[in-house]
Structures are given as C-alpha cells and as structure tokens.
Scaffold this motif. Structure first.
Motif, PDB file in Angstrom:
ATOM      1  N   GLY A  94      11.928  17.292  -6.514  1.00 24.62           N
ATOM      2  CA  GLY A  94      12.127  16.238  -6.956  1.00 24.62           C
ATOM      3  C   GLY A  94      12.284  16.676  -8.530  1.00 24.62           C
ATOM      4  O   GLY A  94      12.051  17.847  -8.937  1.00 24.62           O
ATOM      5  N   THR A  95      13.187  15.855  -9.340  1.00 23.52           N
ATOM      6  CA  THR A  95      13.337  15.884 -10.996  1.00 23.52           C
ATOM      7  C   THR A  95      12.568  14.877 -11.630  1.00 23.52           C
ATOM      8  O   THR A  95      12.967  13.696 -11.149  1.00 23.52           O
ATOM      9  N   ALA A  96      11.585  15.335 -12.515  1.00 26.83           N
ATOM     10  CA  ALA A  96      10.948  14.577 -13.223  1.00 26.83           C
ATOM     11  C   ALA A  96      11.634  13.956 -14.469  1.00 26.83           C
ATOM     12  O   ALA A  96      12.880  14.165 -14.567  1.00 26.83           O
ATOM     13  N   SER A  97      11.304  12.734 -15.412  1.00 26.82           N
ATOM     14  CA  SER A  97      12.193  12.068 -16.109  1.00 26.82           C
ATOM     15  C   SER A  97      12.287  13.229 -17.317  1.00 26.82           C
ATOM     16  O   SER A  97      13.287  13.076 -17.938  1.00 26.82           O
ATOM     17  N   ASP A  98      11.440  14.172 -17.427  1.00 23.84           N
ATOM     18  CA  ASP A  98      11.782  14.857 -18.655  1.00 23.84           C
ATOM     19  C   ASP A  98      12.569  16.344 -18.061  1.00 23.84           C
ATOM     20  O   ASP A  98      12.606  17.247 -18.838  1.00 23.84           O
ATOM     21  N   GLY A  99      13.066  16.202 -17.015  1.00 20.99           N
ATOM     22  CA  GLY A  99      13.558  17.177 -16.353  1.00 20.99           C
ATOM     23  C   GLY A  99      13.202  18.367 -15.514  1.00 20.99           C
ATOM     24  O   GLY A  99      13.721  19.540 -15.291  1.00 20.99           O
ATOM     25  N   THR A 100      11.775  18.099 -15.501  1.00 14.77           N
ATOM     26  CA  THR A 100      10.785  19.372 -14.692  1.00 14.77           C
ATOM     27  C   THR A 100      11.106  19.061 -13.252  1.00 14.77           C
ATOM     28  O   THR A 100      10.999  18.057 -12.572  1.00 14.77           O
ATOM     29  N   ALA A 101      11.396  20.469 -12.693  1.00 14.69           N
ATOM     30  CA  ALA A 101      11.661  20.641 -11.205  1.00 14.69           C
ATOM     31  C   ALA A 101      10.275  20.484 -10.641  1.00 14.69           C
ATOM     32  O   ALA A 101       9.425  21.206 -11.074  1.00 14.69           O
ATOM     33  N   THR A 153       3.437  22.023  -8.272  1.00 16.36           N
ATOM     34  CA  THR A 153       3.968  21.965  -9.618  1.00 16.36           C
ATOM     35  C   THR A 153       2.793  21.368 -10.541  1.00 16.36           C
ATOM     36  O   THR A 153       1.819  20.743 -10.213  1.00 16.36           O
ATOM     37  N   SER A 154       2.689  22.149 -11.547  1.00 12.09           N
ATOM     38  CA  SER A 154       1.415  21.775 -12.691  1.00 12.09           C
ATOM     39  C   SER A 154       1.774  20.550 -12.993  1.00 12.09           C
ATOM     40  O   SER A 154       2.925  20.051 -13.290  1.00 12.09           O
ATOM     41  N   ARG A 155       0.460  19.822 -13.272  1.00 17.59           N
ATOM     42  CA  ARG A 155       0.413  18.041 -13.523  1.00 17.59           C
ATOM     43  C   ARG A 155       0.718  17.935 -14.898  1.00 17.59           C
ATOM     44  O   ARG A 155       0.063  18.644 -15.619  1.00 17.59           O
ATOM     45  N   THR A 156       1.671  16.983 -15.051  1.00 19.56           N
ATOM     46  CA  THR A 156       1.913  16.407 -16.562  1.00 19.56           C
ATOM     47  C   THR A 156       2.211  14.944 -16.257  1.00 19.56           C
ATOM     48  O   THR A 156       2.257  14.666 -15.072  1.00 19.56           O
ATOM     49  N   PRO A 157       2.149  14.168 -17.254  1.00 18.70           N
ATOM     50  CA  PRO A 157       2.352  12.851 -17.072  1.00 18.70           C
ATOM     51  C   PRO A 157       3.573  12.606 -16.311  1.00 18.70           C
ATOM     52  O   PRO A 157       3.992  11.655 -15.569  1.00 18.70           O
ATOM     53  N   ALA A 158       4.788  13.356 -16.649  1.00 14.49           N
ATOM     54  CA  ALA A 158       6.011  13.330 -16.177  1.00 14.49           C
ATOM     55  C   ALA A 158       5.912  13.545 -14.568  1.00 14.49           C
ATOM     56  O   ALA A 158       6.618  13.002 -13.728  1.00 14.49           O
ATOM     57  N   VAL A 159       5.378  14.644 -14.249  1.00 12.92           N
ATOM     58  CA  VAL A 159       5.182  14.996 -12.832  1.00 12.92           C
ATOM     59  C   VAL A 159       4.373  14.104 -12.319  1.00 12.92           C
ATOM     60  O   VAL A 159       4.814  13.892 -10.987  1.00 12.92           O
ATOM     61  N   ASP A 160       3.273  13.542 -12.635  1.00 10.35           N
ATOM     62  CA  ASP A 160       2.485  12.742 -12.000  1.00 10.35           C
ATOM     63  C   ASP A 160       3.306  11.242 -11.747  1.00 10.35           C
ATOM     64  O   ASP A 160       3.316  10.771 -10.615  1.00 10.35           O
ATOM     65  N   ALA A 161       4.403  10.966 -12.658  1.00  6.80           N
ATOM     66  CA  ALA A 161       5.068   9.789 -12.426  1.00  6.80           C
ATOM     67  C   ALA A 161       5.829   9.954 -11.151  1.00  6.80           C
ATOM     68  O   ALA A 161       6.280   9.093 -10.363  1.00  6.80           O
ATOM     69  N   LEU A 162       6.507  11.243 -11.068  1.00  2.00           N
ATOM     70  CA  LEU A 162       7.501  11.474 -10.130  1.00  2.00           C
ATOM     71  C   LEU A 162       6.610  11.559  -8.743  1.00  2.00           C
ATOM     72  O   LEU A 162       7.258  11.122  -7.774  1.00  2.00           O
ATOM     73  N   PHE A 163       5.569  12.025  -8.662  1.00  2.00           N
ATOM     74  CA  PHE A 163       4.818  12.157  -7.433  1.00  2.00           C
ATOM     75  C   PHE A 163       4.193  10.533  -7.086  1.00  2.00           C
ATOM     76  O   PHE A 163       4.442  10.531  -5.943  1.00  2.00           O
ATOM     77  N   LYS A 164       4.224   9.849  -8.066  1.00  2.00           N
ATOM     78  CA  LYS A 164       3.643   8.438  -7.529  1.00  2.00           C
ATOM     79  C   LYS A 164       5.010   7.661  -7.000  1.00  2.00           C
ATOM     80  O   LYS A 164       4.991   6.964  -5.907  1.00  2.00           O
TER      81      LYS A 164
END
Length: 342
Positions: free
Chosen positions: A82-89, A119-130
């Motif tokens: 997936g692609t997070a809101s900040d562009g993180t793959a 992927t290393s966890r960040t707020p944007a990554v956590d939001a995508l995981f959710k």
C-alpha cells in the motif's frame, strides 16, 4: 469380439458418486483473482494484494444424486502492499487459515485474519495498516463467495453426463475388468488404497463378483472423538453436510448422505473398531447386495490412524468407491478442521 456396452442414460450416470480433484486449478484461480483486489481510503491511501504466497489444502468437486458439491479447505497467505498518505510504500503479509465450504457458504464459522507488517511504523503507516484491516477483508470475502460457482462452472461438465447430443462424447463406464495390482497413492492425507483378491458374494438377488478396497488417514484427534464423529447421528452432518440416521448399537440400521449410503451395525467397539454392512442407493450398485465396512481406530501419541476396509465391492466399481471414501469420508473430516498429518 464382445459388443461395447451402451452408455448409461444421463439420469442413471449422474446418480453416481463422483469427484474430481481441482487443487492445481484452484491455486491458479486464487493467484489470478485475489491479486486484482485493491481498496482505497479517503485521500491518496491505497492497499492492494500484491501476490499470493501460499495456497495449502485440497479442493475437489463432487457429485452425488445429480447434485454438484464443492469440497475445499485451504490456508491462503497473501502479500499486501500500500501507499500511505505521506507517500510511504508499505508492505506486509496476511494469512487466512481457513477458506472452506463452511466459511464461504454454510456460514458456520467466521474468517480469521492474521496480519503482519514489514514497514517501520509511523502515524501514516499505522493509518494505512488500519485501512487495510478495515476494508481488505470485505473485498476478499466478496471474492471468496464466487469461488464455489467458479469451481462448478469450470469443472461441473466433467462430472455431469448431459442428455444434449452435443455432449454425448462424455466418458461412459467401461466394461468391468479384473482388478490390477494395488498402487500406492500419495496425497495431503497420506492416503493409500489396496484392491485385493476377488470373490463371489451371494446376495439375495444375484451373485456378485467382488473385491476389497482400503483407505486410511492420520487425524489430529483422539480415537474416541473420531468414533463419535463417525457414528453419532447428531455429529455426522458436520462432515457429510447431509441428514443421517445412526445409533452405534449392534443390529441398528443407519443411513448417511441423505440415504445414499445405508446398512446395519454388525459390531461396535468404541474408539477401537466398527463393523457395518454397507450399500449404495445407486442404480449401478447390485440390488440387495451389501458390502462390509470395517473402520478401525489406532491412536498414537499425537494422532489417530483411521482405516476404512470395505470388502464386497462389486468388480469394476473399486476405483469409484475408493475416490468416494477419500472424497466424502476423509476430506469430509478434514473440512471440519480435523487436520491430517502429512
């Protein structure tokens, strides 16, 4: 030269117990269909199934009394991205331990999803995981719901004999032949079959030349529980998906698979051995003829070996009956979660 026997009429041919293993096709179906799934969030977030890492299990299509029945129980492992809101793959894996007839059609249990993220966890990554956890299961279940229909549409014609002249080339039963030497067969349930000897069993209606068929499998369950599952009329429908009449008492009559199999209990030793007369309600099964089914339970330290030894099988039907015992008994037990030992 003897004349070639005429094909059975469709109404008779379609009454047979038949089954076809379609596991390789099913794996390709999962790979093709599941990788087309993607879900989106409110903004630029997106999650998709990148690949199918594993499909472990058995898939079969069976027919009895002209009814096509899907028989499957698979573990499916997916790689998702997936692609997070900040562009993180973002990437991870999703395991679905059981995709089966019961979860898909019967609704007797819910799908279980086991998630991991690489992927290393960040707020944007956590939001995508959710987002993935919230929306991907519904998309997967919608796709799983089409799997039984796909099995039947693709393979049903291989089991059903049609009255349509355009399909009169469907295989017809061959003339009965003497049984060949037994060959070992492998498989997920470590099955084996033996056709041994032949003889003549005098039934009330006719003399029948017969042989013997044996199949067995190891199950991760105690012998007393397997004995109950195979003989208790309240538990039998769990693995046959059909009404049953069965009280494990000597002389008691029983029926399985909505009356397609019938007989009487000859001897009963709980958790050790059951001996029954056994017959098919089938136009090709000799009228009045009963075979003898001996089911034995051999409990080990971590599993139980169940052996079905069916003597008195009419010559020419041994391959069909072996497939039926494997498909409807062994795979039926697997379908309710009694994992077999590989």
């Amino acid at each position: 030269m003897s004349a070639v026997p005429a094909p059975l009429p469709p109404s008779t041919a379609n009454w047979h117990w038949k089954n076809k293993t379609v596991t390789p096709w099913a794996k390709r179906w999962f790979e093709q269909e599941l990788t087309a799934i993607s879900v989106s969030g409110e903004g630029t977030e997106e999650v998709s199934v990148e690949s199918v890492a594993e499909v472990d299990g058995d898939v079969e299509l069976g027919q009895r009394k002209s009814k096509l029945i899907t028989i499957y129980d698979c573990k499916v492992v997916l790689n998702w991205t997936g692609t997070a809101s900040d562009g993180t793959a973002v990437s991870g894996q999703l395991t679905i331990p059981e995709v089966s007839h019961e979860t898909t059609l019967d609704g007797t249990s819910d799908y279980v999803y086991e998630w991991s993220i690489a992927t290393s966890r960040t707020p944007a990554v956590d939001a995508l995981f959710k987002l993935a956890k919230a929306r991907l299961p519904a998309a997967l279940e919608a796709k799983f719901s089409t799997f039984p229909t796909a099995i039947i549409d693709t393979h049903g014609k291989d089991l059903t004999v049609s009255a349509d002249p355009s399909r009169q080339g469907s295989p017809a039963p061959s003339a009965p032949a003497a049984p060949a030497a037994a060959k070992s067969t492998g498989g997920d349930a470590a099955l084996k079959k033996k056709a041994v000897g032949s003889g003549a069993v005098k039934s009330s209606a006719q003399s029948v030349n017969t042989t013997t068929v044996t199949v067995d499998a190891q199950f991760m369950a105690p012998a007393d529980d397997l004995f109950s599952i195979l003989t208790d009329e309240k538990r039998i429908p769990q693995w046959t998906r059909a009404p049953a009449k069965s009280v494990p008492e000597v002389g008691s009559e029983y029926t399985l698979f909505a009356g397609n199999v019938k007989g009487k209990f000859v001897s009963v030793t709980p958790a050790k051995e059951v001996v029954q007369t056994w017959a098919l309600e089938n136009p090709t099964w000799p009228d009045g003829h009963f075979a003898t089914l001996k089911t034995t339970f051999d409990q080990g330290s971590d599993s139980t070996k169940v052996t079905w030894h069916l003597s008195g099988v009419p010559l020419g039907m041994e391959e069909e009956i072996t497939r039926n015992l494997q498909g409807y008994y062994i795979h039926g037990l697997k379908s309710i979660g009694l994992g077999t030992v590989l």
